[in-house]
Design a protein around this motif. Structure first.
Motif, PDB file in Angstrom:
ATOM      1  N   PRO A   7       0.805  -1.016  -0.267  1.00  0.00           N
ATOM      2  CA  PRO A   7       0.323  -0.061   0.420  1.00  0.00           C
ATOM      3  C   PRO A   7       0.834   1.578  -0.319  1.00  0.00           C
ATOM      4  N   ALA A   8       1.886   1.638   0.083  1.00  0.00           N
ATOM      5  CA  ALA A   8       2.798   2.280   0.675  1.00  0.00           C
ATOM      6  C   ALA A   8       3.165   2.542  -0.544  1.00  0.00           C
ATOM      7  N   LEU A   9       3.950   1.393  -1.053  1.00  0.00           N
ATOM      8  CA  LEU A   9       4.720   1.948  -2.289  1.00  0.00           C
ATOM      9  C   LEU A   9       3.826   2.394  -3.799  1.00  0.00           C
ATOM     10  N   LEU A  10       2.245   1.693  -3.310  1.00  0.00           N
ATOM     11  CA  LEU A  10       1.046   1.953  -4.503  1.00  0.00           C
ATOM     12  C   LEU A  10       0.857   3.559  -3.861  1.00  0.00           C
ATOM     13  N   SER A  11       0.516   3.387  -3.097  1.00  0.00           N
ATOM     14  CA  SER A  11      -0.228   5.624  -2.568  1.00  0.00           C
ATOM     15  C   SER A  11       1.246   7.116  -2.692  1.00  0.00           C
ATOM     16  N   SER A  12       2.404   6.337  -2.603  1.00  0.00           N
ATOM     17  CA  SER A  12       3.808   7.101  -3.187  1.00  0.00           C
ATOM     18  C   SER A  12       3.824   7.492  -4.677  1.00  0.00           C
ATOM     19  N   LEU A  13       3.136   6.202  -5.572  1.00  0.00           N
ATOM     20  CA  LEU A  13       2.325   7.085  -7.185  1.00  0.00           C
ATOM     21  C   LEU A  13       2.173   8.183  -7.166  1.00  0.00           C
ATOM     22  N   VAL A  54       6.202  17.932  -4.617  1.00  0.00           N
ATOM     23  CA  VAL A  54       6.974  18.333  -3.394  1.00  0.00           C
ATOM     24  C   VAL A  54       5.729  18.876  -2.041  1.00  0.00           C
ATOM     25  N   VAL A  55       4.470  19.584  -2.589  1.00  0.00           N
ATOM     26  CA  VAL A  55       3.888  20.097  -1.383  1.00  0.00           C
ATOM     27  C   VAL A  55       2.712  18.504  -1.577  1.00  0.00           C
ATOM     28  N   LEU A  56       2.926  17.462  -2.280  1.00  0.00           N
ATOM     29  CA  LEU A  56       2.094  15.912  -1.697  1.00  0.00           C
ATOM     30  C   LEU A  56       2.806  15.666  -1.335  1.00  0.00           C
ATOM     31  N   MET A  57       4.226  15.801  -1.728  1.00  0.00           N
ATOM     32  CA  MET A  57       4.900  14.689  -0.889  1.00  0.00           C
ATOM     33  C   MET A  57       4.943  14.541   0.666  1.00  0.00           C
ATOM     34  N   THR A  58       4.954  16.577   1.154  1.00  0.00           N
ATOM     35  CA  THR A  58       5.118  16.846   2.497  1.00  0.00           C
ATOM     36  C   THR A  58       3.773  16.594   2.919  1.00  0.00           C
ATOM     37  N   LEU A  59       3.458  16.778   2.653  1.00  0.00           N
ATOM     38  CA  LEU A  59       1.546  16.881   3.670  1.00  0.00           C
ATOM     39  C   LEU A  59       1.781  15.475   4.599  1.00  0.00           C
ATOM     40  N   MET A  99      -0.750  12.557   3.746  1.00  0.00           N
ATOM     41  CA  MET A  99       0.037  12.235   2.847  1.00  0.00           C
ATOM     42  C   MET A  99       0.336  11.215   2.967  1.00  0.00           C
ATOM     43  N   ALA A 100       1.386  11.817   3.526  1.00  0.00           N
ATOM     44  CA  ALA A 100       2.584  10.425   4.012  1.00  0.00           C
ATOM     45  C   ALA A 100       1.953   9.753   4.820  1.00  0.00           C
ATOM     46  N   ARG A 101       1.775   9.458   5.946  1.00  0.00           N
ATOM     47  CA  ARG A 101       0.457   9.107   6.922  1.00  0.00           C
ATOM     48  C   ARG A 101      -0.175   8.019   7.037  1.00  0.00           C
ATOM     49  N   HIS A 102      -0.669   8.799   6.069  1.00  0.00           N
ATOM     50  CA  HIS A 102      -2.009   7.387   5.813  1.00  0.00           C
ATOM     51  C   HIS A 102      -1.321   6.477   4.684  1.00  0.00           C
ATOM     52  N   GLY A 103      -0.837   7.330   3.678  1.00  0.00           N
ATOM     53  CA  GLY A 103      -0.360   6.690   2.670  1.00  0.00           C
ATOM     54  C   GLY A 103       0.968   4.899   3.308  1.00  0.00           C
ATOM     55  N   ARG A 104       1.024   5.232   4.417  1.00  0.00           N
ATOM     56  CA  ARG A 104       2.030   3.885   4.999  1.00  0.00           C
ATOM     57  C   ARG A 104       0.847   2.845   5.723  1.00  0.00           C
ATOM     58  N   LEU A 105      -0.329   3.338   5.520  1.00  0.00           N
ATOM     59  CA  LEU A 105      -0.868   2.273   6.064  1.00  0.00           C
ATOM     60  C   LEU A 105      -1.229   1.407   5.238  1.00  0.00           C
ATOM     61  N   ALA A 106      -1.523   0.039   6.311  1.00  0.00           N
ATOM     62  CA  ALA A 106      -2.053  -0.975   4.809  1.00  0.00           C
ATOM     63  C   ALA A 106      -3.661  -0.477   4.780  1.00  0.00           C
ATOM     64  N   MET A 107      -3.975   0.001   4.228  1.00  0.00           N
ATOM     65  CA  MET A 107      -5.472   1.022   3.954  1.00  0.00           C
ATOM     66  C   MET A 107      -5.721   1.060   2.409  1.00  0.00           C
ATOM     67  N   LEU A 108      -6.391   0.789   2.186  1.00  0.00           N
ATOM     68  CA  LEU A 108      -7.626   1.558   0.623  1.00  0.00           C
ATOM     69  C   LEU A 108      -6.819   2.584   0.176  1.00  0.00           C
ATOM     70  N   ASP A 109      -6.817   4.003   0.872  1.00  0.00           N
ATOM     71  CA  ASP A 109      -7.300   5.025   0.422  1.00  0.00           C
ATOM     72  C   ASP A 109      -6.394   5.836  -0.522  1.00  0.00           C
ATOM     73  N   GLY A 110      -4.899   5.599  -0.004  1.00  0.00           N
ATOM     74  CA  GLY A 110      -3.801   5.808  -0.177  1.00  0.00           C
ATOM     75  C   GLY A 110      -3.775   5.210  -2.299  1.00  0.00           C
ATOM     76  N   PRO A 156     -11.420  10.048   9.691  1.00  0.00           N
ATOM     77  CA  PRO A 156     -10.382  10.491   9.314  1.00  0.00           C
ATOM     78  C   PRO A 156      -9.472  10.408   7.916  1.00  0.00           C
ATOM     79  N   TRP A 157      -9.083   9.353   7.740  1.00  0.00           N
ATOM     80  CA  TRP A 157      -8.735   8.611   5.633  1.00  0.00           C
ATOM     81  C   TRP A 157     -10.209   9.329   4.550  1.00  0.00           C
TER      82      TRP A 157
END
Length: 484
Positions: free
Chosen positions: A75-81, A107-112, A115-126, A292-293
Motif C-alpha cells: 500500500p505504501a508503494l502504490l500510494s507513493s505513486l 513537493v507539496v503532496l509529498m510533504t503533506l 498523505m505520508a501518514r495514511h499512505g504508509r498504512l495498510a489501507m485502501l485510501d492511498g 479521518p482517512w
C-alpha cells in the motif's frame, strides 16, 4: 527523482508500530484469508470490498512472512505513486510555467503529513488517490493521444477493485470538468473500455459466484454511506478538521491558489484545478459516514492549488503575511520542541517539532528575500527541514493516533497463539481486528448471556468472577483469563 525522494521519506519505520484498527487489522486479516480472487475473512465470505489490494498483500505475506512492514509495504508503494502522477497531471493541464508548477505540486503532496501518514498504512485510501490521479491524467491526454485513455481505463479497473462506487464520482468529475470538447475520440473510447475490462469482469464473476450478496459492496457498504452512518463513523466536521489539522505548512497558500484558479477558470489549468477541488469536496463532504482517512481525496486538488500560491510566493516574495505566519508557527513549534527535549518526555516527538519549527523560521525568513534565487533557497530549507521532521515523527510512537489504539494487542495475542488450536477464546470489550490478526484466530465477542458451558479463555481488562489469571501475565490492563 521525486518519486525516489518520496520513497525515502515515506518508507522508513513502516513496522515500528502494531497494525491499527480498524482498517489495518481488517485488511491484514482479509489478506491472510484470501487465497484466490474471492475475498474471505476467516472462513466466511467478505462482502465489504473487492480484493484488489488484499489479494496481493496476502500473496506477499504468505511468501515472505507475516510482519507489519510487509503488510504495509505494497500500500505504501502504490500510494507513493500519487506524487509523480500529480506532476504528470499538472504538466498535462498546460499553461505558463507548467513544469515548475508541476514540480511544486509534487513537493507539496509529498510533504503533506496526512498523505505520508495514511499512505504508509495498510489501507485502501492511498492507492485510491493514485488511481484517481492516473484516471484524470489519462482522460486529459486521451483526446490528443488515444492510447492514454488506456491508462484511464486501467485506473478505473483499479478503483473497481478497491472501492467500486467511487468510480462513479471520479468519472463524473472528469466528464463535467473537461467538458464535451475533452472527450476522447472513438479510438480513445475503445482503449478506455479495454482498460476497464479487468475490473468489470471481476465484478461480473463475483456476482455469478455469490449472487445478490455481491451487490453489498455497491449498496450497503458503498452508496449507503451517503445516506446513513455505518459502523463507528465520526461527525460531519471530520474532513474539515483533517484539512485544518494536516494541511500545514502549505494550507496558507490555498486562498492564493483559489484566486489564481478563478482568474484562469477559462483556461484548462484553472478550470481543472477548480473542478477537481469542488468535485472532490462534493464526493467527501456529503458522506454521512465520516472517518479521518475519507478526506484523502482532497489532498491532490489542494496540492495543485497550493502550488499556484507557492509559485506566486517564489516569483514575487508576496504576500508577506504567509511567511510571517510560517515564522510565527515555527517559533511556537521550536519552543514546544525545546521544552519537550528538556523535560525528556519520550512519548512526545520533540525532535520532530524542533526540526519543523526551524524549517519554518529560517525558510520563512529567507523566502522574503528580494532576490528570487534566495527565495528558492528558502523553500529548499523549509522542505528539507519539514521532511526531516516527518522522518523523526515516524520513529516516535505518535504517528498513529486514531480510534482503538489505547492498548497494544501483541503481548496478549502472543499468549493466545500459545493456546491449543481447539481452545475457546473470547474477547470482552471493544472489537479489535488487529488482536485477531496477531492471535491468528477469530475471537468471539463475549456476552454473559451467551457464556459457554465448557471452560474457555477470555481477553479482558476486568477481573472476572470464576476466572483465573494466566500463569504468565503481561504488562498492561488487558490480560488473558481462564474461566469456568
Amino acid at each position: 527523482m521525486l518519486w525516489l525522494l518520496t520513497l525515502a521519506l515515506w518508507l522508513p519505520g513502516l513496522g515500528n508500530l502494531p497494525l491499527r484498527d480498524w482498517d489495518e487489522g481488517r485488511v491484514a486479516t482479509v489478506a491472510r484469508s484470501t487465497t484466490n480472487l474471492l475475498p474471505m475473512k476467516w472462513q466466511q465470505a467478505y462482502l465489504n470490498k473487492p480484493p484488489g489490494l488484499h489479494a496481493p498483500i496476502g500473496q506477499l505475506i504468505r511468501s515472505h512472512g507475516e510482519n507489519e512492514t510487509l503488510v504495509r509495504l505494497l500500500p505504501a508503494l502504490l500510494s507513493s505513486l500519487a506524487v509523480p502522477l500529480i506532476v504528470l497531471l499538472r504538466r498535462a493541464l498546460g499553461g505558463a510555467h507548467k513544469n515548475r508548477k508541476a514540480l511544486l505540486a509534487g513537493v507539496v503532496l509529498m510533504t503533506l503529513l496526512p498523505m505520508a501518514r495514511h499512505g504508509r498504512l495498510a489501507m485502501l485510501d492511498g492507492t485510491l488517490v493514485s488511481c484517481s490521479l492516473l484516471l484524470w491524467w489519462g482522460w486529459v491526454r486521451s483526446r490528443e493521444q488515444p492510447l492514454r485513455a488506456l491508462a484511464a481505463g486501467v485506473a478505473g479497473s483499479g478503483v473497481l477493485l478497491l472501492k467500486p462506487p467511487a468510480l462513479l464520482g471520479l468519472a463524473l468529475i472528469a466528464l463535467i470538468v473537461g467538458g464535451r470538447s475533452s472527450w476522447p475520440r472513438w479510438r480513445g473510447w475503445i482503449t478506455l473500455v479495454l482498460g476497464l475490462l479487468p475490473g468489470l469482469a471481476w465484478h461480473l464473476w463475483h456476482w455469478s459466484v455469490r449472487g445478490s450478496d455481491a451487490l453489498l459492496m455497491w449498496g450497503g457498504q458503498g452508496l449507503a454511506r451517503l445516506t446513513s452512518s455505518i459502523g463507528d463513523g465520526h461527525g460531519w466536521w471530520t474532513p474539515w478538521v483533517e484539512v485544518l489539522e494536516g494541511g500545514w505548512p502549505w494550507l496558507l497558500l490555498l486562498p492564493i491558489g483559489l484566486r489564481w484558479a478563478w482568474g484562469h477558470r477559462r483556461q484548462s489549468a484553472g478550470r481543472w484545478e477548480l473542478g477537481l477541488f469542488i468535485g472532490s469536496a462534493a464526493l467527501v463532504l456529503p458522506l454521512r459516514t465520516q472517518l479521518p482517512w475519507y478526506s484523502h481525496l482532497l489532498w491532490p486538488p489542494l496540492a495543485l492549488l497550493c502550488a499556484e500560491g507557492l509559485t506566486q510566493l517564489l516569483d514575487s516574495g508576496a504576500p508577506h503575511w504567509v511567511t510571517r505566519c510560517w515564522q510565527a508557527l515555527g517559533f511556537g513549534l521550536s519552543l514546544a520542541g525545546l521544552g519537550t527535549l528538556v523535560i525528556r518526555e519520550p512519548q512526545l516527538p520533540g525532535l520532530s517539532l524542533l526540526l519543523a519549527g526551524f524549517g519554518l523560521l529560517l525558510g520563512g525568513q529567507v523566502i522574503r528575500h528580494p532576490q528570487p534565487q534566495r527565495r528558492r533557497r528558502g523553500l529548499g530549507i523549509l522542505v528539507i527541514a519539514w521532511s526531516l521532521a516527518l522522518l523523526a515523527l515516524w520513529h516516535s510512537r505518535l504517528w498513529l493516533w486514531e480510534l482503538n489504539e489505547s492498548w497494544d494487542p501483541r503481548p496478549v495475542a502472543a499468549q493466545v497463539r500459545a493456546l491449543p488450536a481447539n481452545a475457546s477464546v473470547w474477547l470482552q470489550g471493544p472489537t479489535r481486528p488487529s488482536l485477531g490478526w496477531y492471535a491468528g484466530r477469530n475471537l468471539q465477542r463475549y456476552r454473559k448471556s451467551e457464556s459457554p458451558e465448557t471452560p474457555f479463555w477470555l481477553v479482558s481488562n476486568k477481573r472476572m468472577p470464576g476466572c483465573l489469571l494466566n500463569h504468565d501475565p503481561v504488562a498492561g490492563d488487558w490480560k488473558l483469563w481462564r474461566c469456568q
